[in-house]
Structures are given as structure tokens and as C-alpha cells.
Design an enzyme around this catalytic site. Structure first.
Site, PDB file in Angstrom:
ATOM      1  N   ARG A 206       0.989  -0.919  -0.100  1.00 44.36           N
ATOM      2  CA  ARG A 206      -0.279  -0.345  -0.115  1.00 44.36           C
ATOM      3  C   ARG A 206       0.731   1.529   0.212  1.00 44.36           C
ATOM      4  NH1 ARG A 206      -3.600  -1.094   5.202  1.00 44.36           N
ATOM      5  NH2 ARG A 206      -4.621   1.201   4.312  1.00 44.36           N
ATOM      6  N   LYS A 236      -2.571   9.381   4.958  1.00 40.72           N
ATOM      7  CA  LYS A 236      -3.129   8.333   5.913  1.00 40.72           C
ATOM      8  C   LYS A 236      -1.865   7.631   6.217  1.00 40.72           C
ATOM      9  CE  LYS A 236      -5.376   4.383   3.352  1.00 40.72           C
ATOM     10  NZ  LYS A 236      -6.074   3.619   3.164  1.00 40.72           N
ATOM     11  N   HIS A 237      -1.700   6.965   7.235  1.00 42.41           N
ATOM     12  CA  HIS A 237      -1.954   7.248   8.315  1.00 42.41           C
ATOM     13  C   HIS A 237      -0.946   7.758   9.546  1.00 42.41           C
ATOM     14  CE1 HIS A 237      -2.862   3.383   6.350  1.00 42.41           C
ATOM     15  NE2 HIS A 237      -4.426   2.889   6.815  1.00 42.41           N
ATOM     16  N   HIS A 249      -5.346  -3.599  13.174  1.00 42.77           N
ATOM     17  CA  HIS A 249      -7.072  -3.766  12.530  1.00 42.77           C
ATOM     18  C   HIS A 249      -7.011  -4.494  14.594  1.00 42.77           C
ATOM     19  CE1 HIS A 249      -6.986  -2.136   8.842  1.00 42.77           C
ATOM     20  NE2 HIS A 249      -8.224  -2.454   9.129  1.00 42.77           N
ATOM     21  N   ASP A 323      -8.998   6.368  11.791  1.00 43.36           N
ATOM     22  CA  ASP A 323      -9.148   5.510  11.362  1.00 43.36           C
ATOM     23  C   ASP A 323     -10.338   4.507  11.320  1.00 43.36           C
ATOM     24  OD1 ASP A 323      -8.892   3.294   9.240  1.00 43.36           O
ATOM     25  OD2 ASP A 323      -6.043   3.113  10.079  1.00 43.36           O
TER      26      ASP A 323
END
Length: 596
Positions: A206, A236-237, A249, A323
Site C-alpha cells: 500500500r 494516511k495513517h 486492526h 481510522d
């Protein structure tokens, strides 16, 4: 003489004061040119913001700060999941909604349905990054038919591997054009993280790479491309999720960087995004004890990061969004009420995807009424959200044209761009025995993929078989038997080349960025005696699992254009020009890439 825009603004103001269902598709408007927080609003936009702000109660202002989440799948009017969304919209009056996973037509139709329910048009966001795969169609399993979808672009790391900076701007603009056509005004991209940790389970491809200045330049161009097409870009982030080995997560990563290291690495791309006019910055659920003095406090809940670092040091004047508040990086140790109130107090303008929308809303309202959060804090956040709505012109055109989107989404020009970038991204990092391009009629093609990869490998296998009808193509998953591995080992002994394709993408919350050890050992053992070529789709760092492999090619992602590009490169039908934007000590360095 009153302009059409002014007339639309007047109508929109009236609608805000006396809401009415939105049943017609407005006349299409050109992309807004003032998405940067530094750009002044037009007179019509300012009138709408002021009028709407004055009409909102405290609870409605807080509602503007809460964004709900839904999938883009089809749901009937009385379906339970859609009924829940309708309840959120009517009771919480959220300022925005995040769309995920669905075909373009259904995403647009669902957005239209939600906009008609909302008193004030909602901003619609999606986590598109440089890959519009969240708007891909699915697989109709019974007949194995693949639905169509939006253009799927190569990953950020693949874009960086091409060496052509303008690719970032072109992809940012193309994604924004398709997003805007389906009714999306905010892209949660670009990823401004510097991926300098090969063990990072959540950022990986990413990111544009490990060089902060190179990442900054590509982030800048992606922001420019995105906002030139009328869609808000989100860096982000913040303040940097690249140097982590925990997926936020499922847990709280701790970044041990000093303030000096942040200034010379993590913050460089964010400064570039802000200078480029990015309208939004998303916080990271990471702990940064060098700034907060607390290794258990998520950045999302830290005033020293959102106000001190982002606002005061980096001078960001746009909108801050958390987020997802449902992630464990912020959820562990805090209930919905505690995390929602703490995030707003820390400086977050928008709470993304709280686990319970009404509880979050009630908690923030209660904190204001108790004097724990000032009304000025709520007013500034709500006004920023309203300004974003005015800047994107969503308040003047909330309904997507389902027919017109066919002219934009998945267009030939965009698909050609994706294929071109995919081809130039292919990177050959090892080829000690000169096995590329492939030679000899007897080829064994072995493909490894998790069971969830229903589409992976089809394009690559078809291309290899078309070039060599005598090629033997096999595939297996994580639970492959020892008997099958032994059989493939025997088949490899009679092959001129053994091509092993690995489809190992980053999966949020699952950390599946590696090949199972048993299979990796089999690959490494085979490479010691046979002419093995490994092609990795997804995680480019896999080579450390089978160091004996002498020919190693990477594509930085899993999609059809990358499969086709890798096949053409292996077969000598296209040049190989990619260069790695990352390094893996002991295996390859940044900038490596054998040219063919």
C-alpha cells in the site's frame, strides 16, 4: 444575471432549511477546483455552509462528525442490513458514509438511496487507495463467472516501481473520475506511510516505498491528481504506520521513533500531502511514546499528536478523520463512549465507523452538555465537514447518474493505463542462471493461493498455456498434501523450467503475508536442484522464505493486469524495466531490478 451554480446553491439552501426527498438527477457539474483547505469557498458555497450551519442543532452538528459504514451489495428496501443503515441516517443524521465492496452500479444506486434519506447531503467515502478493487464485481461461483467492475489499478508500490512519477498523478485522477461517477467524493488515499519495515503486516504494498522523499513526491502527485478530478484526497495513517510489525486492526502497534526520526522520515510525506492541498488527514491507531509519553495511548486519542503535531507543527488546516473506530488498535481498553469522546477531545473532526453509531453520538453530546468538550470544538469540526461538502459540490449534486457512469467507470482509457503501469512495474530481482525469458517446451507452472483467491491465477495460467500448450499447470492452497508436493517434485525433474507463482496479498486483520513454512521449504528445496523461477503477486518480501531461489520476479499486487504483465515478461514478449522501491537486507536493495 444569476449563474446556474448560484441557482443551484439557492435551491440547496432551501432544501437544507426545509428538507425534501431528492428524486431527480441534477445537471452534471464540473469538478470543483477549490478542494484545498487553503482555497476560499465560492460565494454560493459559503452561503450554503453558513445557512446550513445555522440550521443545525448541537446534536445535528455532532452527527456531521460521525460517519457510518456499509457495503455496496444489493439490499432490498426492507432488508435488515439496509434497515439498519436507514435507521442510522434518520436517527443519527451522520455527516458521511463509507462504502465498501460492491459493483459500481449497485454502489451508486445505494448511495442515491441513502442521499434521498438524508436531510443534509452526506459525503461518501471509500478506501480506494491506488487500487479501485473495492468497486470490483464479485465471482458468481456456480458458473464461475466474473462480474465486471471498476478499473483495478496496480498498487502504490507497483506505481513506484515504474520509475515514472507522473503515473501517481494519472492513477489518482483516474480513480477520482470513477469514484465521482458513482457518487463518491472522498478517497481514503494516498497511503503516506513509509514502509521501511519488511515485516509490516498491514501496509506493505500500500506504500510507495521506503525512501521518504520518493514517497513524498508520489504522495504529492497522487493528491494533485485526485483533487484535480473533484475528489478529496486523504493522507494516511498519521503520523506514520510504516515501521510497525503489528496490524492495528487486531492490536496497538508501538512506534519507537524519536521526534528527530519522525521529522526526517515518517512526517516527510505528510508535509508533502499538506503542501499539495490534501483536504483530509486520517489518524493511525498506533502508540508513539516519544510524543505522548505513553506506549498504550493510540495516536487517534492523543491531543499532542492531532493538535500539537498535525495542527501546530505541520500547520494542517483541513479536516481530520480517525481510522475506523471499530479497529482493535483503538478499541482495546476503551468502550465506544470513551474512545469517541477521547478522539473528539484529541482533535478528530470525524469519527469513522464507530461500533455503535448512536452510542457514539450520545456520548459526545453528553460530554458537551457536561462541559467536558467545548461547543467551539464541535462547531469547528462540523463547519469543516460542511465546507468539504460545499467544496465537492455534493450539496448541489447529491445523486449519481446511473447511466452516465458507464462512460467513465472501467473505461478503455483507464484500463489501458492500468495495463501499461502493470507492465512497467514488473521487477526482476534475481536471475543468476539467466532463466528469463523462459526457454524450452517442457514447462511446469505451479500456482499457490489461499482458498479465498477465487480469481487469482486464471489470467496467468491462460497466458502461459497459450504460449506453450504443452505446459503443465497445477495449483494448490495452504492445505496441499505431501503426496501432491511429491508428485510435483517428480514432474519438475523432467521440466525445462519450473515457474512457481505465489498469490500472497496483505489481508487486513489477518496478517497473511507469508507462504506456509511447509510450502516455503518445498520451494527452497526444489530450487536447489531444478531451474525454478518464482513470481510473487502481492508481498515482494517473500524471497527470505526460500533463499535458494535464483530467479525471483515481483509484481507488487494481485490482479489480472499484473498477471498478464508477468506472463509477458517471462515469455520475452515485453521488456522488464521495474526497480524495487524497497529493500530487504541480505536479499536486494532499493533500486535493484535486472533489465531485460
Amino acid at each position: 444575471m444569476r449563474t446556474p451554480l448560484a441557482l443551484m446553491a439557492t435551491a440547496a439552501i432551501a432544501a437544507a432549511c426545509a428538507p425534501a426527498p431528492r428524486t431527480a438527477t441534477p445537471v452534471p457539474l464540473p469538478p470543483s477546483t477549490n478542494l484545498s483547505p487553503a482555497s476560499p469557498l465560492t460565494a454560493a458555497q459559503q452561503r450554503w455552509v453558513d445557512s446550513t450551519f445555522q440550521s443545525l442543532s448541537l446534536r445535528q452538528k455532532i452527527g456531521q462528525m460521525i460517519w457510518i459504514f456499509t457495503f455496496g451489495d444489493y439490499a432490498s428496501a426492507d432488508d435488515r442490513t439496509f434497515a439498519e443503515v436507514k435507521e442510522w441516517i434518520t436517527q443519527a443524521e451522520p455527516g458521511g458514509v463509507t462504502m465498501s465492496l460492491g459493483s459500481p452500479i449497485e454502489v451508486a444506486a445505494k448511495i442515491n438511496a441513502m442521499q434521498r434519506l438524508s436531510k443534509v447531503p452526506m459525503l461518501v467515502a471509500s478506501d480506494l487507495e491506488p487500487n479501485l478493487g473495492r468497486l470490483e464485481g464479485g465471482v458468481f461461483n456456480h458458473y464461475n463467472i466474473i462480474e465486471g467492475g471498476a478499473t483495478v489499478f496496480p498498487s502504490a508500490m507497483a506505481i513506484a516501481a515504474t520509475g515514472r512519477e507522473e503515473d501517481a498523478r494519472a492513477v489518482g485522477r483516474a480513480i477520482a473520475e470513477e469514484a465521482r461517477a458513482v457518487g463518491i467524493q472522498v478517497n481514503f488515499a494516498p497511503d503516506a506511510d513509509v514502509n521501511n519495515n519488511p515485516s509490516n503486516p498491514v501496509i506493505n504494498t500500500r506504500s510507495f516505498g521506503e525512501d521518504p522523499h520518493r514517497v513524498a513526491r508520489l504522495v504529492e502527485l497522487f493528491v494533485q491528481g485526485t483533487q484535480s478530478a473533484g475528489v478529496i484526497a486523504t493522507a494516511k495513517h498519521f503520523p506514520g504506520h510504516g515501521d510497525t510489525d503489528v496490524d492495528s486492526h487486531v492490536g496497538l502497534p508501538v512506534v519507537t521513533a524519536s521526534r528527530q526520526r519522525l521529522d526526517t522520515l515518517e512526517l516527510i510525506p505528510f508535509r508533502a500531502a499538506i503542501a499539495a492541498g490534501a483536504g483530509m488527514v486520517m489518524t493511525a491507531h498506533i502508540a508513539l511514546p516519544a510524543i505522548t509519553g505513553d506506549s498504550s495511548l493510540p495516536a487517534t486519542l492523543a491531543p499532542t499528536i492531532l493538535e500539537g503535531l498535525l495542527r501546530d507543527s505541520l500547520h494542517f488546516t483541513g479536516t481530520t478523520i480517525t481510522d475506523a473506530m471499530s479497529m482493535e488498535g483503538v478499541g482495546k481498553g476503551y468502550d465506544v463512549e470513551q474512545s469517541s469522546v477521547a478522539a473528539v477531545k484529541a482533535g478528530a473532526d470525524i469519527l469513522l465507523k464507530p461500533t455503535d453509531v448512536l452510542r457514539a453520538l450520545n456520548a459526545v453530546q453528553g460530554a458537551v452538555e457536561r462541559g467536558e468538550i467545548s461547543r467551539a470544538r464541535i462547531d469547528s469540526a462540523a463547519r469543516r465537514v460542511l465546507e468539504l461538502k460545499a467544496r465537492t459540490n455534493i450539496v448541489f449534486q447529491p445523486i449519481a447518474d446511473l447511466e452516465a457512469l458507464r462512460e467513465v467507470v472501467g473505461s478503455k482509457a483507464h484500463r489501458d493505463l492500468a495495463r501499461d503501469i502493470a507492465q512497467r512495474a514488473v521487477t526482476l530481482l534475481r536471475d543468476s542462471a539467466q532463466l528469463v525469458p523462459l526457454a524450452g517446451p517442457k514447462a511446469l507452472v505451479v500456482q499457490y493461493m489461499p482458498e479465498t483467491e477465487l480469481k487469482a491465477g486464471r489470467t496467468f495460467a491462460a497466458a502461459m498455456k497459450a504460449a506453450n500448450p504443452r505446459a503443465q499447470v497445477e495449483k494448490f492452497g495452504p492445505n496441499v498434501s505431501d503426496e501432491m508436493l511429491a508428485r510435483l517434485g517428480t514432474a519438475a525433474q523432467g521440466a525445462d523450467r519450473v515457474v512457481i507463482a505465489l498469490y500472497v496479498r496483505r489481508i487486513e486483520g489477518e496478517g497473511r503475508t507469508a507462504v506456509p513454512p511447509r510450502i516455503a521449504n518445498w520451494i527452497d528445496s526444489l530450487a536447489k536442484t531444478q531451474k525454478v523461477v518464482v513470481v510473487t503477486y502481492g508481498n515482494p518480501y517473500l524471497i527470505r522464505q526460500f533463499p535458494s531461489v535464483g530467479t525471483y520476479m515481483v509484481t507488487y499486487g494481485v490482479n489480472e493486469s499484473l498477471e498478464r504483465a508477468a506472463a509477458r515478461a517471462l515469455l520475452g514478449e515485453a521488456p522488464i524495466t521495474g526497480k524495487a522501491p524497497i529493500s530487504l537486507p541480505g536479499f536486494f536493495s532499493k533500486g535493484d531490478g535486472i533489465q531485460r
